[in-house]
Scaffold this motif. Structure first.
Motif, PDB file in Angstrom:
ATOM      1  N   ALA A 266      -8.905  -2.186   7.589  1.00  0.00           N
ATOM      2  CA  ALA A 266      -7.879  -1.649   6.228  1.00  0.00           C
ATOM      3  C   ALA A 266      -7.427  -1.915   5.416  1.00  0.00           C
ATOM      4  N   CYS A 267      -7.577  -2.264   3.851  1.00  0.00           N
ATOM      5  CA  CYS A 267      -6.998  -2.985   3.112  1.00  0.00           C
ATOM      6  C   CYS A 267      -6.960  -2.024   1.535  1.00  0.00           C
TER       7      CYS A 267
ATOM      8  N   LEU B 118      -5.988   3.817   0.705  1.00  0.00           N
ATOM      9  CA  LEU B 118      -5.296   4.011   2.563  1.00  0.00           C
ATOM     10  C   LEU B 118      -5.937   5.835   2.691  1.00  0.00           C
TER      11      LEU B 118
ATOM     12  N   THR C 198      -8.438   8.560   4.563  1.00  0.00           N
ATOM     13  CA  THR C 198      -8.691   9.132   5.977  1.00  0.00           C
ATOM     14  C   THR C 198      -8.630  11.342   6.177  1.00  0.00           C
TER      15      THR C 198
ATOM     16  N   LEU D  89      -0.242   7.001   9.419  1.00  0.00           N
ATOM     17  CA  LEU D  89      -1.846   5.941   8.397  1.00  0.00           C
ATOM     18  C   LEU D  89      -1.864   4.894   9.401  1.00  0.00           C
TER      19      LEU D  89
ATOM     20  N   VAL E  86      -5.148   4.562  11.885  1.00  0.00           N
ATOM     21  CA  VAL E  86      -6.678   3.163  11.900  1.00  0.00           C
ATOM     22  C   VAL E  86      -6.987   2.841  12.755  1.00  0.00           C
TER      23      VAL E  86
END
Length: 298
Positions: free
Chosen positions: A209-210, A216, A220, A288, A292
């Motif tokens: 993830a970036c 972010l 989600t 987060l 992830v």
């Protein structure tokens, strides 16, 4: 300014970096987070030229990174990397000269960072006689003493007390305001969240993830906390785009998928009786990260 494109590195059967790709703009603070063994340090060492990649490329200011450019990069390794028996001032002067500074400029820069990082009383002390926190301050000064074009910092906050953390945060912001790209890794995700413009999450050698923390979060979904004391435990089961995370004492925690309207959820709760609370919870970077990467991932 910094571009890491498809970088791959293997150590025997271990794939340490698996097509790692990200970029860091001028003046951007980029947080590089992941578990132990995720590939962060290997990627940083490839950027610095300490290791050579098996595939992919590293560019700075649009050109492949060569030795001359790397001399202007500032690097703080996670491990202690300075000379334990050298005094702080002479060590910083020596390192500045190694990076190409003249003797007078090296002395001025060393004195500046000694003062800026709260080391004045230790300027003539051997490194090995300092506390671990003050040794870390010296390593930070060593990364900054030659006016770097890029900063790559591996766990820079390790061992620092809260006041020293505040000083370093301001120093990194100053460097970013001056246009320096800053890449740093840290397990202190609260610091990463408040300091970084963007975050890259790495797991098993891959960027999973970036983006900004808000991006972010958008990817989600959100967490919704509904306080409906009269509702049966399964009142939200079957609602489209909704996952029940838990029910406790009349309070239901729901994961709501991106783009799902919350009004039908409210209507469903009201249909059961009283609704005393209906609140969106914005997950922290730590939450987060768990979503992830997965709890217990390495």
């Amino acid at each position: 300014m910094l571009e890491v494109d498809g970088v791959t590195k293997r150590f025997g059967d271990v794939l340490a970096c698996d097509r790692v790709t990200f970029d860091v703009a001028a003046g951007e603070l980029f947080g590089f987070v992941g578990g132990n063994g995720a590939g962060k340090t290997t990627t940083m060492r490839i950027v610095l030229g300490v290791l050579a990649q098996d595939a992919g490329s590293v560019r700075f200011a649009g050109a492949p990174v060569e030795h001359a450019a790397r001399r202007r990069f500032g690097y703080l390794p996670e491990e202690r990397g300075l000379y334990p028996r050298m005094r702080v001032l002479e060590q910083l002067v020596y390192l500045a000269e190694l990076h190409g500074a003249g003797i007078n400029a090296a002395h001025r820069a060393a004195e500046h960072w000694i003062s800026r990082l709260g080391l004045r009383e230790h300027r003539d002390t051997e490194l090995q006689r300092l506390s671990l926190g003050n040794q870390q301050r010296v390593q930070l000064a060593a990364a900054l003493v030659h006016d770097p074009l890029l900063l790559v910092l591996d766990e820079p906050f390790s061992g620092l007390d809260p006041l020293a953390v505040d000083v370093l945060v301001e120093v990194l912001r100053e460097q970013a305001r001056a246009g320096v790209p800053v890449v740093f890794s840290s397990h202190q995700l609260d610091l990463v969240e408040r300091l970084c413009d963007r975050v890259g999450i790495v797991a098993a050698g891959r960027i999973v993830a970036c983006g900004t923390v808000e991006q972010l979060r958008a990817g989600t979904g959100s967490t919704l906390v509904v306080e409906a004391p009269d509702a049966p435990p399964d009142w939200a089961s079957g609602l489209p785009g909704v996952t029940v995370l838990g029910v406790h004492s009349g309070q239901t925690r729901l994961r709501v998928a991106p783009g799902v309207d919350d009004q039908p959820i409210l209507a469903a709760a009201l249909a059961t009786g009283r609704v005393r609370g209906f609140t969106h919870h914005h997950p922290s970077l730590a939450e987060l990260y768990r979503d992830v990467v997965g709890v217990g991932s390495r």
